[in-house]
Scaffold this motif. Structure first.
Motif, PDB file in Angstrom:
ATOM      1  N   ARG A   1       4.444  11.084  -0.579  1.00 13.88           N
ATOM      2  CA  ARG A   1       4.674   9.639  -0.688  1.00 13.88           C
ATOM      3  C   ARG A   1       6.018   9.332  -0.066  1.00 13.88           C
ATOM      4  O   ARG A   1       6.935  10.152  -0.089  1.00 13.88           O
ATOM      5  CB  ARG A   1       4.672   9.209  -2.148  1.00 13.88           C
ATOM      6  CG  ARG A   1       3.281   9.183  -2.738  1.00 13.88           C
ATOM      7  CD  ARG A   1       3.275   8.704  -4.142  1.00 13.88           C
ATOM      8  NE  ARG A   1       3.692   7.300  -4.211  1.00 13.88           N
ATOM      9  CZ  ARG A   1       3.582   6.558  -5.298  1.00 13.88           C
ATOM     10  NH1 ARG A   1       3.105   7.066  -6.396  1.00 13.88           N
ATOM     11  NH2 ARG A   1       3.959   5.300  -5.293  1.00 13.88           N
TER      12      ARG A   1
ATOM     13  N   MET B   1       0.829  -1.208   0.000  1.00 11.43           N
ATOM     14  CA  MET B   1       0.000   0.000   0.000  1.00 11.43           C
ATOM     15  C   MET B   1       0.867   1.262   0.000  1.00 11.43           C
ATOM     16  O   MET B   1       0.542   2.241  -0.668  1.00 11.43           O
ATOM     17  CB  MET B   1      -0.946   0.013   1.204  1.00 11.43           C
ATOM     18  CG  MET B   1      -1.980  -1.083   1.202  1.00 11.43           C
ATOM     19  SD  MET B   1      -3.080  -0.986  -0.201  1.00 11.43           S
ATOM     20  CE  MET B   1      -2.723  -2.506  -1.025  1.00 11.43           C
TER      21      MET B   1
ATOM     22  N   ARG C   1      -5.564   5.649   2.417  1.00 13.41           N
ATOM     23  CA  ARG C   1      -6.747   5.334   1.616  1.00 13.41           C
ATOM     24  C   ARG C   1      -6.993   3.838   1.697  1.00 13.41           C
ATOM     25  O   ARG C   1      -6.127   3.038   1.371  1.00 13.41           O
ATOM     26  CB  ARG C   1      -6.527   5.724   0.154  1.00 13.41           C
ATOM     27  CG  ARG C   1      -6.997   7.113  -0.119  1.00 13.41           C
ATOM     28  CD  ARG C   1      -6.977   7.427  -1.585  1.00 13.41           C
ATOM     29  NE  ARG C   1      -5.752   8.167  -1.845  1.00 13.41           N
ATOM     30  CZ  ARG C   1      -4.990   8.011  -2.906  1.00 13.41           C
ATOM     31  NH1 ARG C   1      -5.292   7.150  -3.828  1.00 13.41           N
ATOM     32  NH2 ARG C   1      -3.895   8.717  -3.050  1.00 13.41           N
ATOM     33  N   GLN C   2      -8.208   3.467   2.146  1.00 12.82           N
ATOM     34  CA  GLN C   2      -8.601   2.062   2.227  1.00 12.82           C
ATOM     35  C   GLN C   2      -9.983   1.921   1.612  1.00 12.82           C
ATOM     36  O   GLN C   2     -10.971   2.334   2.213  1.00 12.82           O
ATOM     37  CB  GLN C   2      -8.642   1.581   3.676  1.00 12.82           C
ATOM     38  CG  GLN C   2      -7.284   1.501   4.325  1.00 12.82           C
ATOM     39  CD  GLN C   2      -7.368   1.077   5.776  1.00 12.82           C
ATOM     40  OE1 GLN C   2      -8.158   1.610   6.530  1.00 12.82           O
ATOM     41  NE2 GLN C   2      -6.545   0.132   6.151  1.00 12.82           N
TER      42      GLN C   2
ATOM     43  N   GLU D   1     -10.936   7.416   3.265  1.00  9.94           N
ATOM     44  CA  GLU D   1      -9.618   8.024   3.387  1.00  9.94           C
ATOM     45  C   GLU D   1      -9.521   8.601   4.789  1.00  9.94           C
ATOM     46  O   GLU D   1     -10.368   9.383   5.204  1.00  9.94           O
ATOM     47  CB  GLU D   1      -9.428   9.126   2.344  1.00  9.94           C
ATOM     48  CG  GLU D   1      -8.030   9.684   2.351  1.00  9.94           C
ATOM     49  CD  GLU D   1      -7.758  10.566   1.158  1.00  9.94           C
ATOM     50  OE1 GLU D   1      -7.080  11.588   1.355  1.00  9.94           O
ATOM     51  OE2 GLU D   1      -8.210  10.237   0.049  1.00  9.94           O
TER      52      GLU D   1
ATOM     53  N   LYS E   1      -0.967   4.563  -1.648  1.00  2.10           N
ATOM     54  CA  LYS E   1      -2.179   4.646  -0.835  1.00  2.10           C
ATOM     55  C   LYS E   1      -1.916   5.291   0.522  1.00  2.10           C
ATOM     56  O   LYS E   1      -2.849   5.600   1.246  1.00  2.10           O
ATOM     57  CB  LYS E   1      -2.766   3.252  -0.594  1.00  2.10           C
ATOM     58  CG  LYS E   1      -3.025   2.466  -1.845  1.00  2.10           C
ATOM     59  CD  LYS E   1      -4.194   3.002  -2.597  1.00  2.10           C
ATOM     60  CE  LYS E   1      -4.529   2.073  -3.752  1.00  2.10           C
ATOM     61  NZ  LYS E   1      -5.097   2.748  -4.874  1.00  2.10           N
TER      62      LYS E   1
END
Length: 142
Positions: A53, A41, A69-70, A74, A46
């Motif tokens: 990032r 992830m 984010r899942q 979020e 994500k």
């Protein structure tokens, strides 16, 4: 006691302030079931650490923000505890605090999803041959 044993006893779930790897922290905070999934992830974009990032080996510290984010949700959480070992869910919830704006946005999107499902409910039965023909004609017309 050796140096390595001393480090193991002071780092982790007993509430120290030593930095922990991002993937380990996400796994210990129970956002992901395994460290491998947490790494995927993070590498897949994500997970954002302080708005950027990062790599899974990034060391996290207290007070840092993580955006996760899942699925449809979020979350934006602030790290308030560090752990490198996975324990029960009640302990995992003490490692982070979700921001108020994140909670509001999640509730709004959940409500919108529920309303969307209610406005266009699925049929109880499959369309029969005549209805399928009518659907196909309607789609081809546009």
């Amino acid at each position: 006691m050796t140096k390595q044993q001393a480090k193991k006893s002071t780092n982790g779930a007993d509430g120290t302030t030593e930095p922990v790897r991002l993937d380990k922290w996400l796994w210990a905070a129970r956002f992901y079931k395994t460290r491998a999934i947490a790494k995927q992830m993070i590498d897949g974009g994500k997970v954002f650490y302080n708005g950027q990032r990062s790599k899974s080996s990034k060391m996290v510290n207290l007070g840092d923000k993580i955006r996760i984010r899942q699925g449809f949700d979020e979350r934006e959480v602030i790290i308030i505890g560090l752990a490198d070992r996975r324990r029960d869910a009640t302990f995992a919830q003490t490692l982070y605090q979700e921001t108020e704006s994140s909670v509001e946005v999640r509730e709004k999107t959940a409500l919108a999803r529920r309303q969307g499902i209610l406005l266009s409910p699925a049929s109880d039965t499959k369309p029969d041959k005549k209805q399928r023909r009518q659907l196909r004609q309607f789609k081809e017309r546009n």
